[in-house]
Each structure stands twice: as C-alpha cells, then as structure tokens.
Design an enzyme around this catalytic site. Structure first.
Site, PDB file in Angstrom:
ATOM      1  N   GLU A 127      40.335  30.462  46.900  1.00  0.00           N
ATOM      2  CA  GLU A 127      39.093  30.643  46.126  1.00  0.00           C
ATOM      3  C   GLU A 127      39.437  31.205  44.757  1.00  0.00           C
ATOM      4  O   GLU A 127      40.292  32.094  44.642  1.00  0.00           O
ATOM      5  CB  GLU A 127      38.115  31.596  46.838  1.00  0.00           C
ATOM      6  CG  GLU A 127      37.362  30.923  47.958  1.00  0.00           C
ATOM      7  CD  GLU A 127      36.397  31.843  48.697  1.00  0.00           C
ATOM      8  OE1 GLU A 127      35.763  32.708  48.052  1.00  0.00           O
ATOM      9  OE2 GLU A 127      36.295  31.685  49.925  1.00  0.00           O
TER      10      GLU A 127
ATOM     11  N   GLU B  96      38.515  35.539  54.532  1.00  0.00           N
ATOM     12  CA  GLU B  96      38.059  36.890  54.160  1.00  0.00           C
ATOM     13  C   GLU B  96      37.558  37.673  55.364  1.00  0.00           C
ATOM     14  O   GLU B  96      36.409  38.111  55.396  1.00  0.00           O
ATOM     15  CB  GLU B  96      36.979  36.803  53.086  1.00  0.00           C
ATOM     16  CG  GLU B  96      37.508  36.249  51.794  1.00  0.00           C
ATOM     17  CD  GLU B  96      36.615  36.495  50.595  1.00  0.00           C
ATOM     18  OE1 GLU B  96      35.527  37.064  50.749  1.00  0.00           O
ATOM     19  OE2 GLU B  96      37.037  36.138  49.483  1.00  0.00           O
TER      20      GLU B  96
HETATM   21  C1  GAL Z   1      33.909  35.033  48.606  1.00  0.00           C
HETATM   22  C2  GAL Z   1      33.558  34.351  49.917  1.00  0.00           C
HETATM   23  C3  GAL Z   1      32.639  33.191  49.668  1.00  0.00           C
HETATM   24  C4  GAL Z   1      31.498  33.598  48.767  1.00  0.00           C
HETATM   25  C5  GAL Z   1      32.063  34.124  47.466  1.00  0.00           C
HETATM   26  C6  GAL Z   1      30.998  34.519  46.476  1.00  0.00           C
HETATM   27  O1  GAL Z   1      34.391  36.309  48.826  1.00  0.00           O
HETATM   28  O2  GAL Z   1      34.697  33.900  50.587  1.00  0.00           O
HETATM   29  O3  GAL Z   1      32.143  32.708  50.875  1.00  0.00           O
HETATM   30  O4  GAL Z   1      30.745  34.551  49.419  1.00  0.00           O
HETATM   31  O5  GAL Z   1      32.841  35.248  47.769  1.00  0.00           O
HETATM   32  O6  GAL Z   1      31.570  35.138  45.358  1.00  0.00           O
END
Ligand code: GAL
Length: 878
Positions: free
Chosen positions: A514, A439
C-alpha cells in the site's frame, strides 16, 4: 423510469438490457445460471415474529431434518415479496444515515439496523425426472454474509464468509419432475471488513447437474514449466465418486489454444475412487512454442478434462489457464517470463457507483480496462477474495493480481477460507502472489504474527507451491511478520524505514502493498473543510503519508523493490477520511466511484503508461477570481512543456523523470494551453478553456461494454453553448429510459447523499386482530351483512372441527401508513375452504386475473390508518 439526480460535473449511470439465461450445457454436466426471478424480503435479526416466525418451531431445522420453518419451508407463501434478479446488494438500495457505519459508507443497513440486516431470498426451480441419478448441487459464488441455505425445507449449511464461494449437494432432497424451493437467509449484521461490503446474494448462483463420478469442486490444477521452446504442463484432476461405480475410467486431458485448436492431449486409464472418496490423478502434457500469458498479450489456453466410462463421456470440465513464469528477486524485483516488470499496482475494494457490490460482469471488465488505461499492470484484491469474474477479467485483459484472504489465523475458520480461495483461483495466470493478511496490528510486530505467518505460508505452499506469499505490514518493519514473510509487503513509506529493513533482510524480496492514501475530490482545486472538499493537487495528505509522486519516485528508484500498489485505484464507499458524515465515500482513489479520472490519473499515465501524455489542470472557470494567482500543474512525459495564457507564453519548463511541472498564473478568463515538446519538437497540447453556463446535456455510451454484454455505462455531462464540458456544473438531472433498466446512478461526489437506485418501496403489512364466527348458511353474501357483534371469537382457536358450521366469517384489520393513488395495495390470501367472498372497508373485492387468491385493492375503498377486512368462506362444497 425517472430518476432525479444532482449532477456535479459528470454523472454516470448503468443500464441493463435484457439478460439471456446462460446455460453451459456440456455432455454429462450442466451448469445453469439461476440469477433470474428470485423473491426477496427483509427479515429481522432478533425479533422472530418479524423474521416470519423462522426458527420458532418446537422442532427446529437443527433438531429434525427437513424442518425448515417460516420462509425456510417449501410451502411458505412469498407472493407478496419483491421480485428481483441477482446479483443483488440490498445495502446500496438504502438511504444514508448518520447513525450508520462510517466504514461502510453510512448506508442504513446491516450493523445497528436489525430490520435491514437480514435478507431472505426464495426461488423455485423445476428439476426433471430425467435428472434422477445425477448429482444436483447449488453453487454460490459468494453471499454477504453468514448465509443459511435451505432446499425444500432441508437445511444445507451455514457459510460465514462473505467472500468465498461454496457448493451444496441437494440430490437427496430433490422433488424430481416437480417444483423445488431454494431459500437463503442472509445475515449481514456483522461486518467482516472496515470498508463497504454490501449485503445479500451479490454474486452469481448456479444449479449444477453432474454424473456421480465427476471432477470435484475446483478440482483441476494446471501448472507449467518452460524449457526452451516447450511448456511442460502438469494437469492434476481430482475425481469424486458420489455413486457406486467401481472400476476403471478414462481421463482425457486436452489442451486447446485461444482459437480452439488442439495443441496437446493425454489419455489415461485409472481406477475410479471408491464411494464418497476422491482421488487425484496427474497427467503430463507438452505444448510446443507456447504463446505466453503476459500483460500486453494475455494469451490463454484451455484444458478440457473428459471422464469416459465405456467410451461414453460422463463428465466434462473446462479450465482456463495461461503459461508464464514468475519470479521475485531480492536484488531486482519482479520478473514475468524472465523480463523485469515493475509492479504499477492499485488496491481496490469491490463496489462501484450506483450498484454497490452487485457488479454485473461487464463492470468488472470496465474497471480493469480503466486501470489498464491508467498504465496500471497490477491489482491487489484488498482485503478479501474477489468474485471469479474479476479474475477472469484480469486474465483476459492482462492484469497481474495479488489474491488476498480475509483473516489471519491458524484455525479451521482461517485456513479453510485460505484453502478454498487458493483452490478456486490457482489456475488464473494473472495471480502472481497470495496475500495471507493485511495490517494485523494485534500481531504483526511480534512472535504471534511470526508463528501465524509461518503456518499460513507453509500451508499455502501445500496447495500451490508455484506462487509466493506476502502480508501487508504497517506498524514498523522491524520484527514479527516481517522477519519471516516470503515477500515483504510494505504498507506506506511513513510506517518504517524500508531501506533499513532491506539492509537487514537482503534475501527477502519486497513490494509496497500500500502506498498513497492521498485525498482528492475530482474537479475540486481548493480544500474547503466546511464542504468536505479535498483539493485534487497531489499533496502529502498527512504527516506520515506521502503524495503519489513521492511514493512512486521512492519505488521507481529502488530496483530491489518490485513495485507499489496505490491505495486506491477507485474511490469506494466508506472510510471517508479525513472527514466523516455527510461524506460517504473515500477520497483515496485515483478515480472516483464512477471511474471518472481525478488529475492523478494523468501523473500515472505519464510515468506508468506508454503513450505520450500532456494534461494541465485546474479547469479555467474561476469567475470572480480575476487576477488571483492560481496553481497550474502539468502532468506529462514530454521533455519540456510550455504554458500559454491567451496565447502569451508563461515559460517553457523541463520535465524531470517521474515528476510534474508547476506555474503560478494570474487568472484571466480565456484559454490556458500547454504545449509538450519531445526532442525539441512540439508533439502534444492540452487546453483548459473558460466555458459559458451549462446549456446542454450530453450523453455518451461506453461502446466497449455494450459490445461485450448487456450492461453499459452512460456518461452524462453538461456542456455550454459551444459544446464545451462545464466543469463547475451542479444541476439536477432527470433520467428516464425505454427498453432497458437503470441499474444505478452515481456522480463521484463523496458528499452526495442522493439515492443510488430508484426501486419500488415494498411494505408487508400483517392483518391483525383476526376473529371468526360461524354462519348459518353455506351461501356467500354479495353485500357485507351486519354480523352479530357478540359472536366474534379468536380465529382458529377452540373450534370444534367435528361440528363445523357451513361457512365461517373472519374479520381482521391492517394499518395503512399512506393511501396515495400511486400505491399498489395487494391482498394475498390462501384459500382453505371451497369458496370465499372478501370485503374491504365494507366493499366486495374481486380476485386478480393472474392469481385467484390475490386482490388488488383500489385506493378509493382504502383510507389511511386502520382498514377493515372481512372474509366469509365456505369450508366445503355446497
Ligand atoms: C490502510 C488499510 C486500508 C485502508 C487505508 C486507508 O492502513 O490497510 O484498508 O484502511 O489504510 O488509509
């Protein structure tokens, strides 16, 4: 040790039993764990006085070599510093504060806390005369962060990364046959991540003694190719010559199976590298009918590399590795050993309840075992290189790993970090993919992101061509990094159109790096914003995010997607989204910070695991809500589930693949029971019973971990008079222990601001206003005389050393903030004369037994506020 702790439902604490000193004594190379017996004190990030005068000298340690000053000097007196063993995280020891960092879990340390952002560590070691001629080095697995290391006052270097390991050669500075001082100054005032990172030497430290001609740091690289029933192994070894040896040596490469049986060997005669040069040598070995490493049978082999000179072993180096194949296919996802494996992954940070980032090795195994129990087969190290023991646990327990570097870029800072991570980790069979970023919003959607990815990707191929590269991408999957990255890392369904991207890039494999970011508080079933409670039903958390079930269905239905990584396996400190203070941990985890399961775990067990599962929730303690409709959910992989309230059937429902079942049940105390059927036959049941009030405390020991090491997790819960776990209990529990040490406590409640650890509070108090006067006689008084008031002058200033008086009197004062009988006040003093007598508040004090220059002051002679200190010292023998 007694610990008061508020208990909400379940609490865990971690016990440490005695730790053996571990030394890997091999012929010609010793690697000695030196975690025990360090001294620690806080310094200061900008006030050099409070940083013990470090770097104040006219010549600094950068001007003249060996000029480490303040605590960096060998002779610095650290007797008043706290004694501790590593691994150590000073951030977790601190209280919580609203003005502290949201992303780091509101611990009053690091950024914005200059007095809790610098940590000094000191340790003394003896190095024998027999070690002369060896290369002596210090190996650090990782320090958070920006560490400067000194050895006998010599500055060895600065390591900015809080996540990579490093090594310093100290051979030239060693005091052979005597004492040597290791000093580390750690500066945690900057954050590297947006999640809790801890502070201090939170990973292991080793002292290494090796022959000048030796296997270089992380100097082996083992790869394999499987052809029919044979594994052809390529074993590369990098030798480094830090001596003047010239000529040939023998490299002996032996492969041992898990039982220690030799399965392949290769010997070669090679020309040693020149002085301070390295050479890499490659050997081919063959393993017949290899036992492959996989998730269910994590078979490991060991490569033993021996360097021989004149028939004598001068170095030995062991490399654990596994034989397996990996492949990503743009149509059919991921293959391990030729078999399609859907990645059922979780993202995780490295902290745990009670101990922050200073995890004993046993807890790494504990956490990986918990994730495996949930049915997970893959782990993403978000967003930094992990400790080596985590990777060992993944190798040994069978968990696939994405290993991730911290920061994207093409400069020394970025590429050197990536290289060191890869060279350290590339023999782990568990690692199936490198991640070079996550990200990076500034660049991910444009040409800069594309260029950086191209460089990092090609660079990583030059270090390990056997594994692909990914980047976690979130701001649309349309251009930039996503155009060029080898394995597309989709961060969240809601961030773009995954199918559209795939239709455009049909040859690019992909996975959900993720997914989730759902909110849940363990054991809570109604969201109450005022209390910062998030209900544990798996609901869509925010408009652009999806539930775990929605996410998994999406990935499960698309064979071209290799799988997904839930954000996150465990809750972690920091990022308490959707709340802020006083919530201090995240709500995203499938498990809480202790590793206690939230209900989502049972959804995953149902569809990720192999065992038959049936789990109903919520609990059935809703006194005062009689008659109200309660949502009852069942997670199961049975064909059908029937629900009963107090033996009355509320209907049988058919379970859809990757789904769950729901009922609305009007609450009545009693027994809620679910029965699961497979092929029409009753196979399982699960019960939620209304309990009585908490009456007993139940402790259970995690036997698995006790067997493996010295640390164990103890679960504390309250039960009612019938022994039923009381899910709504919220009582204060006092813990005490004999014969061990409580490392830390936790309860998984994101709003709990109780201490994680109970340690002695040490304050270093300076003696101020130091004055001196001459005394007429060399004999020392037994009672405090009335010294003439007009004779005092500033101590050690303008003294004529040629005309010294027979003795000198010094006086000073210190400020005592409190004087309770439980305080232990010690006065440390370094004798410069021949003999001395000390008075505190007019009373003569006696030196302690263990140290003739330490005085333990009795509370009866002390008082709160200014304390007078007088010392008379004879500067030469009578
Ligand atoms: C993502 C990020 C993670 C965490 C997560 C929380 O965008 O990569 O590290 O912050 O969001 O929702």
């Amino acid at each position: 040790m007694k610990t008061n702790f508020l208990l909400r439902t379940i609490l865990c604490f971690l016990i440490l039993f005695s730790i053996p000193v571990f030394a890997q004594k091999e012929s010609a190379r010793e690697v000695i764990l030196i975690d025990k017996d360090w001294r620690f004190s806080f310094g200061h990030s900008y006030d050099t006085k409070k940083d013990f005068g470090h770097a104040e000298g006219y010549f600094s340690y950068l001007t003249k070599t060996g000029f480490g000053d303040g605590p960096a000097a060998s002779g610095f007196d650290d007797r008043a510093w706290r004694k501790l063993d590593l691994p150590h995280d000073w951030a977790v020891e601190q209280p919580f504060s609203e003005s502290a960092s949201f992303s780091h879990g509101f611990k009053a340390a690091g950024k914005n806390f200059p007095e809790k952002s610098i940590g000094w560590y000191r340790k003394k070691i003896t190095i024998s005369n027999d070690d002369l001629g060896k290369i002596i080095s210090l190996k650090f697995d990782g320090i958070f962060r920006n560490s400067k290391v000194f050895f006998n006052g010599f500055y060895l270097g600065t390591q900015e990364s809080g996540y990579n390991g490093f090594e310093y050669d100290v051979t030239a500075y060693v005091n052979y046959g005597g004492e040597n001082t290791i000093v580390v100054r750690v500066d945690a005032s900057m954050e590297e991540g947006w999640f809790y990172e801890g502070a201090g030497i939170y990973r292991h430290v080793y002292l290494q003694k090796a022959n000048p001609l030796h296997v270089a740091l992380n100097g082996t690289y083992v790869t394999s190719e499987i052809v029919n029933d044979n594994a052809s192994i390529t074993a590369e070894v990098k030798l480094e010559n830090k001596g003047h040896f010239k000529g040939n040596v023998e490299i002996n490469q032996t492969i041992l199976d898990a039982l220690g049986k030799q399965v392949a060997v290769n010997t070669e005669n090679v020309l040693a590298p020149e002085f301070y040069k390295t050479n890499t040598y490659t050997a081919k070995l063959n393993v017949k009918n290899p036992l492959l490493w996989d998730i269910d049978n994590p078979n490991l082999y060991q490569l033993v590399t021996e360097i021989k000179s004149d028939g004598k072993v001068i170095d030995q180096y062991k490399t654990s590795f596994g034989i397996r194949t990996i492949k990503f296919d743009p149509e059919n996802g991921f293959f391990l050993n030729g078999k399609q494996v859907k990645l059922k992954g979780t993202n995780n940070h490295q902290d745990h309840a009670g101990i922050g980032t200073a995890l004993p090795d046993e807890i790494q195994y504990y956490r990986i075992a918990k994730l495996k129990e949930m049915g997970s087969n893959a782990y993403r190290c978000s967003h930094h290189p992990p400790t080596p023991e985590l990777l060992d646990a993944c190798d040994k327990l069978g968990m696939l790993v994405i290993d991730e570097t911290r920061l994207m870029g093409i400069n020394e800072y970025h590429l050197n970090d990536l290289q060191r991570m890869m060279e350290r980790d590339r023999n782990h069979p568990s690692i199936f993919c490198w991640s070079v970023g996550n990200e990076e919003w500034q660049i991910e959607g444009g040409i800069t992101g594309e260029r950086i990815t191209n460089v990092m990707q090609d660079f990583s191929k030059s270090i390990d061509p056997t594994r692909p590269v990914t980047v976690g991408i979130s701001s649309g999957f349309k251009s930039g990094i996503s155009n060029v990255v080898e394995i597309m890392g989709y961060n969240y369904l809601g961030n773009g159109d995954i199918d559209a991207h795939r239709n455009q890039f049909k040859n690019q494999p992909g996975m959900g790096t993720e997914e989730g970011s759902t909110f849940a508080t363990r054991g809570i079933y109604f969201t109450e914003d005022a209390k910062h409670y998030q209900s544990a039903y798996d609901k869509k958390p925010r408009s652009t995010f999806y539930s775990i079930e929605e996410g998994w269905k999406f990935y499960a239905e698309r064979p071209y997607l290799a799988g997904m990584f839930i954000w996150t396996g465990f809750d972690y400190r920091g990022e308490p989204t959707p709340y802020g203070w006083p919530s201090v941990t995240s709500y995203f985890g499938m498990m809480d910070v202790c590793g206690f399961p939230k209900d989502n775990v049972f959804y995953l067990k149902s569809w990720w695991g192999k065992e038959p599962i049936l789990h109903i929730f919520p609990h059935w303690n809703w006194s005062g809500m009689e008659g109200a409709a309660i949502d009852v959910w069942a997670y199961s992989n049975c064909d059908e589930v029937e629900l009963f309230l107090n033996k009355k059937s509320l209907g049988k429902k058919k379970m859809e693949q990757n789904s769950h079942l729901e009922w609305k049940v009007n609450y009545a105390a009693g027994t809620l029971e679910a029965v699961g059927y497979k092929n029409g036959k009753k196979v399982l049941s699960d019960i939620q019973k209304t309990t009585g009030k908490p009456e007993n405390i139940k402790l259970s020991l995690d036997k698995e971990n006790v067997l493996k090491g010295n640390v164990s997790v103890v679960t504390v819960e309250t039960t009612d008079k019938n022994g039923l776990h009381v899910p709504t209990a919220n009582d204060e529990i006092t813990l005490s222990i004999k014969g061990g040490k409580i490392l830390g406590v936790g309860n998984g409640d994101p709003t709990s601001l109780e201490s994680d650890q109970f340690i002695d509070d040490i304050a270093l108090v300076a003696i101020n206003n130091f004055k001196e006067q001459k005394a007429e006689s060399a004999s020392l008084p037994q009672q405090l005389p009335n010294y003439p008031e007009n004779e005092w002058s500033d101590a050690f200033k303008d003294r004529d050393y040629k005309k010294q008086a027979p003795s000198y009197i010094y006086k000073g004062e210190f400020d005592l903030k409190s004087n309770s009988a439980s305080n232990l006040v010690s006065l440390f003093y370094k004798k410069i004369g021949a003999e001395a007598v000390i008075f505190v508040n007019g009373t003569k004090v006696e030196p302690s037994k263990e140290d003739s220059q330490k005085y333990i002051l009795n509370a009866s002679i002390l008082k709160e506020g200014k304390t007078r200190f007088t010392l008379q010292q004879r500067h030469c023998k009578k």
